[in-house]
Structure formats: C-alpha cells, structure tokens
Design a protein around this motif. Structure first.
Motif, short mmCIF file in Angstrom:
data_model
loop_
_atom_site.label_atom_id
_atom_site.label_comp_id
_atom_site.label_asym_id
_atom_site.label_seq_id
_atom_site.Cartn_x
_atom_site.Cartn_y
_atom_site.Cartn_z
N ARG A 32 0.83 -1.21 0.00
CA ARG A 32 0.00 0.00 0.00
C ARG A 32 0.87 1.26 0.00
NH1 ARG A 32 -4.86 -2.22 -1.14
NH2 ARG A 32 -5.97 -3.15 0.61
N GLN A 33 1.95 1.17 0.73
CA GLN A 33 2.80 2.35 0.89
C GLN A 33 3.59 2.69 -0.36
OE1 GLN A 33 5.25 2.12 4.38
NE2 GLN A 33 6.36 3.99 3.90
N HIS A 34 4.01 1.67 -1.08
CA HIS A 34 4.94 1.91 -2.18
C HIS A 34 4.32 1.77 -3.57
CE1 HIS A 34 7.63 0.96 1.24
NE2 HIS A 34 8.33 1.95 0.73
N SER A 35 3.03 1.51 -3.61
CA SER A 35 2.41 1.36 -4.93
C SER A 35 1.32 2.41 -5.07
CB SER A 35 1.82 -0.03 -5.07
OG SER A 35 0.76 -0.18 -4.14
N ASN A 36 0.72 2.43 -6.24
CA ASN A 36 -0.39 3.36 -6.41
C ASN A 36 -1.62 2.81 -5.70
OD1 ASN A 36 -2.52 2.28 -8.46
ND2 ASN A 36 -0.54 1.68 -9.31
N SER A 37 -2.46 3.71 -5.30
CA SER A 37 -3.58 3.32 -4.43
C SER A 37 -4.59 2.43 -5.13
CB SER A 37 -4.27 4.58 -3.89
OG SER A 37 -4.66 5.40 -4.98
N ASN A 38 -4.59 2.46 -6.44
CA ASN A 38 -5.57 1.65 -7.18
C ASN A 38 -5.08 0.25 -7.50
OD1 ASN A 38 -7.52 3.76 -7.39
ND2 ASN A 38 -6.22 4.72 -8.94
N MET A 39 -3.88 -0.07 -7.10
CA MET A 39 -3.34 -1.38 -7.45
C MET A 39 -4.28 -2.49 -6.95
SD MET A 39 0.44 -2.96 -6.72
CE MET A 39 0.25 -3.32 -4.98
N VAL A 40 -4.57 -3.40 -7.85
CA VAL A 40 -5.43 -4.53 -7.50
C VAL A 40 -4.58 -5.60 -6.83
CG1 VAL A 40 -6.87 -6.38 -8.44
CG2 VAL A 40 -7.02 -4.06 -9.39
N ILE A 41 -5.03 -6.06 -5.68
CA ILE A 41 -4.24 -7.06 -4.94
C ILE A 41 -5.04 -8.35 -4.83
CG2 ILE A 41 -3.01 -7.60 -2.81
CD1 ILE A 41 -2.66 -4.60 -2.36
N MET A 42 -4.44 -9.40 -5.28
CA MET A 42 -5.03 -10.73 -5.18
C MET A 42 -4.30 -11.49 -4.08
SD MET A 42 -6.80 -13.45 -6.31
CE MET A 42 -7.45 -13.22 -7.97
N PHE A 73 -9.43 -12.35 5.82
CA PHE A 73 -8.37 -11.35 5.68
C PHE A 73 -8.58 -10.53 4.41
CE2 PHE A 73 -4.29 -9.67 4.42
CZ PHE A 73 -3.69 -9.30 5.62
N ALA A 74 -8.92 -11.23 3.35
CA ALA A 74 -9.13 -10.53 2.08
C ALA A 74 -10.31 -9.58 2.17
CB ALA A 74 -9.37 -11.57 0.97
N ARG A 75 -11.38 -10.04 2.81
CA ARG A 75 -12.58 -9.20 2.94
C ARG A 75 -12.26 -7.95 3.75
NH1 ARG A 75 -15.65 -13.39 3.83
NH2 ARG A 75 -15.41 -13.28 6.11
N GLU A 76 -11.52 -8.17 4.80
CA GLU A 76 -11.20 -7.07 5.70
C GLU A 76 -10.36 -5.99 5.01
OE1 GLU A 76 -8.65 -6.39 9.83
OE2 GLU A 76 -9.18 -8.42 9.20
N HIS A 77 -9.49 -6.44 4.11
CA HIS A 77 -8.56 -5.50 3.50
C HIS A 77 -8.89 -5.18 2.05
CE1 HIS A 77 -6.19 -7.08 6.93
NE2 HIS A 77 -5.76 -5.83 6.99
N GLY A 78 -10.03 -5.61 1.61
CA GLY A 78 -10.47 -5.27 0.25
C GLY A 78 -9.65 -5.95 -0.84
N LEU A 79 -9.31 -7.20 -0.63
CA LEU A 79 -8.52 -7.95 -1.61
C LEU A 79 -9.40 -9.01 -2.28
CD1 LEU A 79 -5.45 -8.73 0.74
CD2 LEU A 79 -5.94 -6.60 -0.48
N ILE A 80 -8.94 -9.48 -3.39
CA ILE A 80 -9.55 -10.67 -3.98
C ILE A 80 -8.82 -11.86 -3.37
CG2 ILE A 80 -10.41 -11.60 -6.17
CD1 ILE A 80 -8.98 -9.25 -7.55
N PHE A 81 -9.49 -13.00 -3.32
CA PHE A 81 -8.85 -14.14 -2.66
C PHE A 81 -9.05 -15.42 -3.46
CE2 PHE A 81 -9.29 -17.81 0.27
CZ PHE A 81 -7.97 -17.86 0.71
N MET A 82 -8.01 -16.21 -3.50
CA MET A 82 -8.11 -17.55 -4.10
C MET A 82 -7.10 -18.44 -3.41
SD MET A 82 -8.52 -17.11 -8.17
CE MET A 82 -9.78 -18.36 -8.31
N GLU A 83 -7.42 -19.71 -3.36
CA GLU A 83 -6.41 -20.71 -2.99
C GLU A 83 -5.95 -21.40 -4.26
OE1 GLU A 83 -6.99 -21.89 1.67
OE2 GLU A 83 -7.59 -23.36 0.15
N THR A 84 -4.66 -21.62 -4.34
CA THR A 84 -4.09 -22.18 -5.56
C THR A 84 -3.13 -23.32 -5.23
OG1 THR A 84 -2.18 -20.71 -5.50
CG2 THR A 84 -4.10 -19.91 -6.72
#
Lengths: 237, 367
Positions: free
Chosen positions: A105-115, A137-148
């Motif tokens: 979050r600190q070093h990237s642009n704020s719109n970066m999509v995080i999976m 965790f993903a829900r709390e931080h606004g991330l997409i989530f998958m197990e791979t």
C-alpha cells in the motif's frame, strides 16, 4: 505480438511460499519442485484475452527473503496488480501478510489490484491456515482471494486472469488513468492503432458501437473496434 | 585534478581469485582499432561503443523501451554471450541461435559504478549476425532477470576462451562465453569491468568516514594547486547532504566512465596520432606513447584531452530520473543470513571459491 494493454504485476510474499512456481506454472505450464532462491527480479510474461482484447501481463517475481525486502519495495512502483502469496501450510507466512500489505500500500499506487493467494492447496493434510481465514483477511482489506496449487495448477490461471479482469474493469470505470504509466498500465500498439483510427473517425462516425467525441476520449476507450487494423509489428513482444 | 593513485598490488601477489595479467586493457593493435572504426558510419560523431555492439544494443533498447522504461537515462554496457558448461572442453548448452545478452547499468545515472546486472535471452533468426545493435530483423529478446550487482560475482574464468564466470549469492553459476562475433576489444572491456567491480576505483568511495581531499570535487571548485575547496567549506543550501552527494557524484562520474572512456580514448588517440604524423611534430610533450605505455585512465590529466564517455555525460546536478529501481543504490545493504559477506567487493576478498559455504535451500517445498 500486438496487445491492447500491458499490465505490470508484482508477486510478493514470504520466501518459500511458491511465488516463482506460480509464475512458472502460469507462463510455462510446468512445475519445478526445487527452485533457486530469487534475488533481484525474475520476469515472466504472457498474453491473455479479456473482453476480446489482447492483454500482455508483465510479471515481476520478487525475492521474498526478509534481507531483500528493502529492494523488493522498489519494484512496487508502477504495478497495476499484485499477487500477495502465503503458504497454507505455514502459519507464519499468513501472519506476515499485514506487513506485506502495508509495504504494498505504501509503495504502490492506491488503485493497485491485490489478489491474496493461499498457495499449496494440494497439501491439505499439512494445512495450517483455514480457507475461511484467508477469505476473512481478504474481505477485511479489500482484496480478492483464491487458494491455488502451483503443483497441480489448480486456480493458477484464474488467479492471474481474475486480477487482470479486475484491473480491466477499473479501466472501464475510469478508476485507472491509463495515460499515467505510474499506474502500471501501458497502452499497447494494438490499442494505439485503435486510437489512431478513432481520431480519424471523428465527426459522428460510430466505431465498434461507441460514439467517439474526441481523441482524448478515444485514448481511453477500452472497447474492441473491428475497424481498427492490427499494427504491423512490435519489436519486443 | 587528481593525478596520484594509490599503488596497487602486483597481480602475482594478490590472493584474489581473478587472475588478470594486465592491469589495464591492452588493445590488440591500433590497426585493429582502425578496423573497428571502419565499421562505423562516416558521417557525424560515431560512438565506438555502438559500433562495437556494447552500447545501445538490444538489451538497452529493450529496457529503455516503453514496455519496461527502466533506467531511462543510464547507459547500458552489454554484449552477447553463449552459455557454456565445463567438461573436457567448454560445451555450449543451447543451440547457436540462442544467446544471452548480459549487461550492466546504473539504477541512477549519477552513481559512480554500475549497480545493476541485466540478463536477457535472445533467440536469433537463422543466419543472422548476432552482434550488431540494429539487425534488419529483430531477434526475439526476453528480459529474464535484473540483479543488483552486489549480489553477483563476476570473474574472468578463461581468458583465452573469453569466458566469464557469473555467480550469484545464491550459488547459481553461469559460464558465459563472449560471442565469437564480438571483437577481442569487447572482452577486454569486460576484463576492465571485472577489475573495476572487484577493486573499485581509487577515487571512488561511498564511505563517509573516508576523508577525501582530492578528486571528488568538480573542476570549478578546485583551486590551481589541486586542493579541494570542499574539504574546507561546509556545503551550503538547505540540503547539504544532497549537495555533497551531487558534488561527489559529479567527480566520481569521471571515474566510473573508464570502460567507455577507453573506447573514446582509443578513438582520440588514434586520430591524434594521425594528426601528429601529418604535422610531423617532435615535441616531447606531445609524443604519443607507445601502445604498451598508454597511460589509460589513471592519468586523468591525460584523459582531459579526450571526449567524455557515456558514463561521464550525466549531470547529477540536474533533475534525476525517477528510476524504477532507484533504491537499489549502493547504500542499501541487505542483512542476508546465508552469507556473511555482502559487500560486492567483499565477495572477492581473500575468499577462494571453495571457502564459500554452499547456500542453503528454502526449507519447505515450493509449489
């Protein structure tokens, strides 16, 4: 090969969670059980298609080891998407997600999509992190989530492609300014050719079902246009 | 202007693993140089580095392309290599059409030494010349990795076969044979680079504890007797450390240019010699040194007469580029647990190949 957009991805997470293996599975469709420790950056690239448009993913695989952390931070800049990876069989890699996320979050642009990716899902018997915990965790931080599983290739394609879809949607919604390269998105020759044709099609002509009002609008138009010829060549594909 | 250089140990007394017979590159012959010059365009000011395929090459074009846009203001020194492996004789690992482009550059142009290593895989079309910068049909080139140079050890492995040994801190070792299409001079530049990376330059330091009273000051701040005003004056301005860095970088940039400067020196040397022959001068001051006694870059006063190389062109006092890898600057030193030596130069000092313990692999299997 021509593409409409280029998205820069960065893969981050603790050492040994399988970042390089995920990349290798996605780009080469193979699994390598023993992988050298990554130092610096290793690159991978692959073309995908979203909404009929060719999109090139330029993937930066980074070092996960703590010692390299300060260097890894410098790679965030200009990334449109990040795959934040932990190992479901190692609780500590999950516990460190917050630190990684803060860095991202600190070093990237704020719109970066995080999976968020819980990798090694094939090792169910050794699981230490429940899927629900990852989801929470993903829900709390606004991330997409998958197990791979990079080993079985389970969900690997989906992880990369769903991230790209999210970025693409943000472009369409106007969240990303694609003319700002700091957002990690570059307009490819395919799209540039599209724009050139659009500029010539002003004056009320409709191209691809979208009325183009100005070259500026055309520059950010993500819609496929059948009238636009593909570019003749692109040197470094 | 600095002219004094601390004496170096003779190579035969050195414990270091790199064995280089000459301290400075000796060019095959000036005739050979003339031959290279013949490859260059006649009009304008040709860049010998471009002609030799070590500047503005494929790797440079790729990292500077819009797709990567990395280190946009930094020169890339690069060559094509063939990856080989040890056996009774060196054997090529891949087909002849697959080469490896290896280059070094700086994350920020004002750094005194290159700090980034670039590696790319190149696949050439059948029968295509594999050296020159702008082939009619572009080969396929894929950037594979960027490594901070401090995590890499470069050695001259086999001078005769023109093979470099590249070892990363993770003990990944590459044997890279300079592509046969490259002239001998190019390998001499790599030798030079290895030397510079190994030993540094006598006038280059980032250690603030080392008091530098000469050389790291731009000419404009030097008094006629050569002493630095910097040592006596406090830097002015709201950001003194930045000013100091700029000043140092400005001076240091002379030093880091040695590889490219050698190219330009040779060019100048050659043209000067031909001029001298024309006017038939006998002045002892202007006597051209013999090939073996070319003062090279140690004598900076000698260098002043020559064209500045690409490394010297940056202007640290101007706006700095927003390098994407800016924080790779030499100030960052990871505390890596798997080895005790992470100063790039430290990798070499008094440690033979066998002395360095194998690195551990990650504990858990990677999926």
């Amino acid at each position: 090969m021509a593409y409409a957009y280029l998205f820069k991805y960065i893969i981050i997470g603790d050492t040994g969670v399988g970042k390089s293996c995920l990349l290798l599975q996605f780009t080469d469709k193979r699994f390598q059980p023993v992988h050298d420790l990554t130092i610096g950056v290793e690159f991978g690239a692959r073309m995908i298609t979203i909404d009929g448009k060719q999109i090139k993913l330029q993937i930066w695989d980074t070092a996960g080891q703590e010692s390299f952390r300060s260097i890894t931070r410098s790679y965030y800049r200009g990334a449109a998407g990040a795959l934040l990876v932990y190992d479901i069989t190692r609780r500590d890699t999950f516990n460190h997600l917050t630190t990684w996320l803060e860095d991202a979050r600190q070093h990237s642009n704020s719109n970066m999509v995080i999976m968020l990716i819980g990798n090694k899902s094939d090792l169910e018997s050794r699981r230490e992190v429940k899927k629900e915990e990852g989801e929470a965790f993903a829900r709390e931080h606004g991330l997409i989530f998958m197990e791979t599983s990079a080993k079985t290739a389970s969900n690997v394609e989906e992880a990369f492609i769903n991230t790209a879809k999210e970025i693409y949607e943000k472009i369409q919604e106007g969240v990303f300014d694609i003319n700002n390269e700091a957002n990690g998105i570059k307009i490819g020759p395919q799209h540039a050719a599209t724009n050139a044709t659009h500029a010539g099609n002003q004056g009320g002509q409709q191209a691809g079902g979208r009325l183009l009002l100005s070259p500026f609008l055309a520059a950010s138009c993500p819609v496929e246009h059948a009238l636009c010829p593909p570019p003749s060549s692109f040197v470094l594909s | 202007m600095m002219t004094s250089v601390p004496p170096r140990k003779p190579w035969w007394n050195s414990k270091k693993t790199v064995k280089v017979i000459r301290s400075y590159p000796t060019f095959p012959s000036l005739n050979a140089w003339e031959k290279f010059r013949g490859l260059l365009p006649v009009d304008g000011e040709p860049n010998p580095g471009v002609g030799l395929g070590v500047e503005e090459g494929l790797l440079c074009q790729m990292v500077h392309s819009p797709e990567f846009n990395l280190f946009p203001n930094s020169v890339v020194f690069e060559s094509n290599f063939v990856q080989v492996r040890r056996s009774r004789h060196w054997k090529e690992i891949y087909k002849a059409s697959n080469t490896l482009a290896l280059g070094v550059t700086s994350s920020v142009p004002c750094l005194p030494l290159p700090n980034v290593l670039l590696m790319a895989r190149v696949k050439w079309h059948h029968g295509q010349s594999q050296t020159w910068n702008r082939p009619s049909t572009a080969p396929s080139i894929i950037l594979k990795r960027i490594l901070p140079l401090k995590f890499v050890e470069l050695q001259i492995c086999d001078h005769h076969e023109r093979i470099l040994r590249l070892r990363t801190v993770t003990e990944k070792i590459y044997f890279l044979k300079l592509h046969p299409d490259h002239p001998e001079t190019v390998f001499l530049f790599w030798i030079r680079l290895v030397q510079i990376l190994q030993k540094g330059l006598s006038i280059t330091t980032k250690d603030p504890s080392i008091l530098v009273t000469h050389c790291l000051v731009p000419k404009s701040l030097c008094n006629p007797c050569g002493k630095s005003g910097l040592a006596r004056k406090k830097p002015k301005g709201p950001r003194p450390s930045e000013s100091l860095m700029q000043l140092m970088a400005q001076g240091e940039s002379e030093a880091l240019s040695q590889i490219f400067a050698d190219l330009h020196q040779q060019k100048q040397y050659s043209s000067r010699r031909s001029k001298e022959m024309q006017i038939n001068t006998t002045s002892s001051e202007k006597t051209t040194p013999s090939e073996d006694s070319i003062p090279c870059t140690r004598d900076l006063s000698w260098r002043d007469a020559f064209t500045y190389g690409e490394w010297e062109r940056e202007n640290p006092s101007g706006p700095q580029p927003l390098s994407l890898l800016g924080t790779l600057a030499a100030s960052s030193r990871p505390r890596l647990s798997l080895t005790g030596v992470f100063s790039f130069r430290g990798l070499y000092l008094d440690r033979s190949e066998e002395e360095i313990a194998p690195r551990s692999k990650p504990e858990s299997p990677q999926h």
